[in-house]
Motif scaffolding. Structure first.
Motif, PDB file in Angstrom:
ATOM      1  N   ARG A  36     -38.545 -32.545 -65.645  1.00  0.00           N
ATOM      2  CA  ARG A  36     -38.099 -33.802 -65.036  1.00  0.00           C
ATOM      3  C   ARG A  36     -36.923 -33.457 -64.138  1.00  0.00           C
ATOM      4  NH1 ARG A  36     -38.907 -34.345 -70.202  1.00  0.00           N
ATOM      5  NH2 ARG A  36     -36.704 -34.264 -70.741  1.00  0.00           N
ATOM      6  N   ALA A  37     -37.114 -33.591 -62.816  1.00  0.00           N
ATOM      7  CA  ALA A  37     -36.096 -33.167 -61.857  1.00  0.00           C
ATOM      8  C   ALA A  37     -34.804 -33.943 -62.024  1.00  0.00           C
ATOM      9  CB  ALA A  37     -36.614 -33.331 -60.430  1.00  0.00           C
ATOM     10  N   ASP A  38     -34.892 -35.211 -62.422  1.00  0.00           N
ATOM     11  CA  ASP A  38     -33.681 -35.997 -62.526  1.00  0.00           C
ATOM     12  C   ASP A  38     -32.822 -35.599 -63.712  1.00  0.00           C
ATOM     13  OD1 ASP A  38     -35.595 -36.918 -64.254  1.00  0.00           O
ATOM     14  OD2 ASP A  38     -34.980 -39.011 -64.119  1.00  0.00           O
ATOM     15  N   SER A  39     -33.381 -34.867 -64.669  1.00  0.00           N
ATOM     16  CA  SER A  39     -32.594 -34.461 -65.823  1.00  0.00           C
ATOM     17  C   SER A  39     -32.124 -33.016 -65.709  1.00  0.00           C
ATOM     18  CB  SER A  39     -33.412 -34.639 -67.104  1.00  0.00           C
ATOM     19  OG  SER A  39     -34.515 -33.767 -67.081  1.00  0.00           O
TER      20      SER A  39
ATOM     21  N   LEU B 245     -25.815 -21.229 -58.877  1.00  0.00           N
ATOM     22  CA  LEU B 245     -26.552 -22.489 -58.759  1.00  0.00           C
ATOM     23  C   LEU B 245     -28.038 -22.295 -59.065  1.00  0.00           C
ATOM     24  CD1 LEU B 245     -24.878 -23.924 -55.543  1.00  0.00           C
ATOM     25  CD2 LEU B 245     -24.425 -24.543 -57.914  1.00  0.00           C
ATOM     26  N   VAL B 246     -28.614 -21.230 -58.539  1.00  0.00           N
ATOM     27  CA  VAL B 246     -30.033 -20.956 -58.799  1.00  0.00           C
ATOM     28  C   VAL B 246     -30.248 -20.675 -60.280  1.00  0.00           C
ATOM     29  CG1 VAL B 246     -31.899 -19.304 -58.364  1.00  0.00           C
ATOM     30  CG2 VAL B 246     -30.548 -20.191 -56.469  1.00  0.00           C
ATOM     31  N   TRP B 247     -29.339 -19.921 -60.890  1.00  0.00           N
ATOM     32  CA  TRP B 247     -29.480 -19.612 -62.317  1.00  0.00           C
ATOM     33  C   TRP B 247     -29.391 -20.881 -63.158  1.00  0.00           C
ATOM     34  CZ3 TRP B 247     -31.382 -15.756 -64.865  1.00  0.00           C
ATOM     35  CH2 TRP B 247     -31.194 -15.695 -66.239  1.00  0.00           C
ATOM     36  N   GLN B 248     -28.482 -21.807 -62.801  1.00  0.00           N
ATOM     37  CA  GLN B 248     -28.363 -23.058 -63.548  1.00  0.00           C
ATOM     38  C   GLN B 248     -29.634 -23.891 -63.423  1.00  0.00           C
ATOM     39  OE1 GLN B 248     -24.797 -24.826 -61.982  1.00  0.00           O
ATOM     40  NE2 GLN B 248     -23.493 -23.847 -63.521  1.00  0.00           N
ATOM     41  N   GLN B 249     -30.198 -23.957 -62.228  1.00  0.00           N
ATOM     42  CA  GLN B 249     -31.438 -24.713 -62.048  1.00  0.00           C
ATOM     43  C   GLN B 249     -32.586 -24.066 -62.818  1.00  0.00           C
ATOM     44  OE1 GLN B 249     -32.039 -25.017 -57.853  1.00  0.00           O
ATOM     45  NE2 GLN B 249     -30.597 -26.715 -57.629  1.00  0.00           N
TER      46      GLN B 249
END
Length: 108
Positions: free
Chosen positions: A64-67, A46-50
């Motif tokens: 942009r956090a929403d994207s 999850l951290v790697w994807q973010q």
């Protein structure tokens, strides 16, 4: 005598490296099996994807956090959160007017 210390330290370093690699391998197997059984991704994934999503968004001119990949508002993904105007849980207590109270100088 000095060469014995060098060989000993090299073997000690090698043993530490092998133990570290063994620990990483055990965690990888554990996380993969848990992922397959529960369906929940490990935190590392999850951290790697973010991180990857942030890196891509920075390349495109800003974050942009929403994207970001994996980012969804809990209300949009169908989570079982109650709406703001609904009562989820209630605890009933009797309100007593003459309840014992601390003196005003002792209240936090």
């Amino acid at each position: 005598m000095n060469w014995i210390a060098k060989i000993f330290m090299a073997l000690l370093g090698l043993a530490f490296l092998v133990a570290l690699l063994f620990g990483v391998a055990c965690y990888t197997v554990y996380a993969t099996v848990r992922w397959l059984l529960t369906g929940r991704k490990p935190q590392v994934v999850l951290v790697w994807q973010q991180f990857s999503a942030m890196r891509q968004n920075f390349k495109q001119g800003g974050f942009r956090a929403d994207s970001a990949a994996g980012f969804q508002d809990p209300r949009e993904r169908g989570a079982t959160f109650a709406r703001d105007d609904q009562v989820v849980d209630v605890e009933v207590r009797e309100v007593v007017e003459d309840a014992p109270r601390l003196p005003s100088d002792r209240r936090p």
